[in-house]
Enzyme design. Structure first.
Site, short mmCIF file in Angstrom:
data_model
loop_
_atom_site.label_atom_id
_atom_site.label_comp_id
_atom_site.label_asym_id
_atom_site.label_seq_id
_atom_site.Cartn_x
_atom_site.Cartn_y
_atom_site.Cartn_z
N GLU A 1 0.82 -1.23 0.00
CA GLU A 1 0.00 0.00 0.00
C GLU A 1 0.85 1.28 0.00
O GLU A 1 0.53 2.26 0.68
CB GLU A 1 -0.99 -0.03 1.18
CG GLU A 1 -1.96 -1.20 1.08
CD GLU A 1 -2.92 -1.31 2.25
OE1 GLU A 1 -2.77 -0.55 3.23
OE2 GLU A 1 -3.82 -2.18 2.21
N GLU B 1 -6.75 -9.72 -2.70
CA GLU B 1 -7.49 -9.70 -1.43
C GLU B 1 -8.99 -9.49 -1.67
O GLU B 1 -9.64 -8.69 -1.01
CB GLU B 1 -6.95 -8.60 -0.50
CG GLU B 1 -5.46 -8.70 -0.21
CD GLU B 1 -4.94 -7.60 0.70
OE1 GLU B 1 -5.76 -6.94 1.37
OE2 GLU B 1 -3.71 -7.40 0.74
#
Length: 589
Positions: free
Chosen positions: A355, A461
């Site tokens: 991220e 995810e």
């Protein structure tokens, strides 16, 4: 048809023997016929001297190449528009702009529930400027897509939307820097019905996830052997599909059985993260991660490494934030050496700096080149493993500009530009946490755009937050991802724990399927069809279409009682269409 030059294997069957030659050939499908207009998965990430032709010949756009002056195009806001030509290429320019939305537009008609795919080629008069396409309707504006446009060359914007109403609308472009002129060319807006959209998925799956297997059975005299029964049992799916898992699987037999009967790949939910393996400075503990890795390997489940670092300041080991830059740099070096060396060659990928488009904990303390540096260091230790960026909202949320496809590409280029990083194996990780209604045209076009990098794309995810159409969106998202030519694997963020799941639960605490678990089983069932068998014809041929994967092939001839034999057959993808490829030659005596 050419036979392979190899020594046949001699297989003893029961108490009798027979001489049988089986020639297996693998050919790609010639195509999946549909009436709908085929979807164009192509995109360009290069800035070109001349724009390419508009997709779908412009679709519903009038004068898409600006060959007829500005016919069909009008000024939007207070901009002035002008038709120009350069080196034989004609285009429209919006200039004298005072507001971001001052640009060029075209009136269109949209139909409710149709999916629209949008593309356009953009250039600006100076700099590197974000240009966004919108569709204004009677009730508001819909985001169409965005691109960082440059000067002296043309960049492709690709996006899309689903119409929520029918009626008149207006396609226009925005650029926050009002000092630049916006150039537009080769615009396309193509509508598809839901049925057509689904047919694109079916067509793509037939083309990229399956191959036709052609078997010819010959007796020892080289004559065709008719009426041989051939069956195929899928032992391992070629396309990686799985779920995250956590430490609770280690001591829960029900969890183990449910999980291992379905999945071929996993990601550890937290157990490999830095805050789990070194909760106390200097006390590194991989016990849980090691046990989980051993469990996965025992069941032929591949593991993604998640993660080396996480750039979110909220998810650091408790002792890390207080470190000085010098101390942090030292701790980072130790972390890389420790975790990457330990799991070198044991994982199929690493999420290197998780991220890092939304957060910059390490960059703020150790410099803007941190991500590039860590990718470099991880590659030096584990040179054969693919190194992934991994972030959210790239395909989920159109309003999040931090990790848009265009921003993602910028981050890839930034990491690749670090000294020594050119050519390292990199991958694109898309978390795919869908919080709202899914914009499938935007999802697909974003995959198209990132796919133009030719880097492997993984859905890492996947889940869908609670909402009225949660299960429907979940099922459709799985199919959309699986059908895209550049997606190489899917991992769902659906690990079970006694306290519940993250957003989407597949099973209850007794490991009985919840509705979302039924969606997963339905998705898996497409690979385990009951029709994986057949009988050779009078010429000894049997043709069958199979998903990529490892199969146990069992062959029985009615004239030979109690005589069967099995052989492992690997059905693999190929980049070459309509190719006949010999696989194996068997002789039984």
């Amino acid at each position: 048809m050419h036979q392979m030059k190899q020594v046949p294997r001699i297989l003893q069957v029961g108490t009798k023997t027979m001489s049988l030659i089986l020639l297996l050939c693998l050919i790609l499908l010639r195509g999946f016929e549909v009436d709908a207009l085929e979807y164009d998965y192509s995109a360009s990430i290069e800035c070109l001297t001349h724009p390419l032709k508009p997709q779908y010949k412009g679709g519903i756009i009038k004068n898409p190449e600006l060959n007829n002056g500005v016919e069909g195009w009008t000024s939007f806001g207070d901009a002035k528009i002008e038709h120009r030509e350069s080196s034989g290429n004609k285009y429209v320019v919006a200039h004298s702009r005072k507001k971001a939305y001052d640009s060029v537009s075209q009136n269109i008609q949209i139909e409710k529930d149709k999916h629209y795919t949008l593309s356009a080629w953009i250039q600006v008069s100076k700099g590197n400027v974000l240009v966004t396409a919108f569709v204004k309707t009677r009730t508001g504006s819909k985001f169409g897509g965005a691109i960082f446009a440059e000067t002296n060359c043309w960049s492709m914007l690709k996006g899309g939307f689903t119409a929520e109403e029918s009626g008149p609308a207006e396609l226009y472009f925005e650029g926050n820097d009002t000092s630049v002129d916006i150039w537009i060319d080769s615009v396309s807006l193509q509508p598809f019905t839901e049925k057509e959209w689904s047919s694109h998925q079916d067509q793509s799956i037939e083309k990229i996830r399956k191959r036709k297997v052609l078997i010819q059975a010959l007796n020892e005299e080289g004559k065709p052997l008719a009426n041989a029964n051939v069956s195929f049992a899928l032992k391992k799916l070629g396309f990686p599909f799985g779920s995250s898992m956590n430490k609770y699987i280690l001591n829960n037999k029900l969890y183990q059985n449910w999980f291992t009967s379905r999945f071929t790949v996993t990601t550890f939910e937290n157990e490999m993260k830095w805050y789990s393996t070194e909760a106390v400075k200097g006390k590194v503990d991989y016990t849980t991660a090691d046990a989980m890795l051993q469990f996965a390997k025992q069941h032929n489940i591949e593991v993604r490494g998640h993660n080396v670092f996480w750039d979110d300041p909220h998810y650091q080991p408790s002792w890390v934030p207080s470190l000085s830059p010098t101390q942090l740099s030292s701790a980072v070096e130790e972390r890389v050496k420790s975790v990457v060396s330990k799991y070198k060659g044991k994982l199929i990928s690493w999420d290197v700096v998780n991220e890092n488009m939304h957060f910059s904990f390490y960059e703020s303390k150790l410099g803007k080149t941190f991500s590039g540096k860590i990718f470099n260091e991880v590659h030096k230790i584990d040179g054969q493993t693919t190194l992934f960026l991994n972030d959210y909202n790239t395909i989920e949320e159109i309003s999040d500009g931090e990790s848009s496809p265009a921003r993602y590409l910028q981050k890839i280029k930034q990491i690749q530009s670090y000294a020594g990083n050119r050519g390292i194996p990199m991958g694109i990780g898309l978390e795919s946490h869908f919080s709202h209604a899914i914009n499938f045209p935007y999802m697909r076009s974003s995959l198209d755009y990132l796919g133009a990098t030719r880097l492997p794309i993984w859905i890492t995810e996947l889940d869908v937050a609670s909402q009225p159409r949660q299960l429907q969106y979940f099922e459709l998202a799985l199919k959309e991802a699986h059908s895209h030519p550049m997606v190489r694997g899917i991992v769902m963020w659906t690990a079970w724990s006694p306290q519940g799941c993250y957003k989407l639960c597949l099973v209850d605490n007794n490991f009985k399927n919840l509705p979302a678990g039924n969606v997963v089983d339905k998705f898996i069932s497409q690979w385990k069809s009951n029709k994986l068998s057949g009988v050779t014809d009078k010429n000894g041929f049997l043709e069958i279409t199979l998903f990529h994967g490892d199969y146990e092939m069992e062959i029985l001839h009615p004239n030979q009682k109690n005589n069967t034999f099995t052989q492992i057959l690997k059905v693999t993808p190929s980049d070459k269409s309509n190719q006949t490829q010999p696989l194996v030659k068997l002789q039984i005596k």
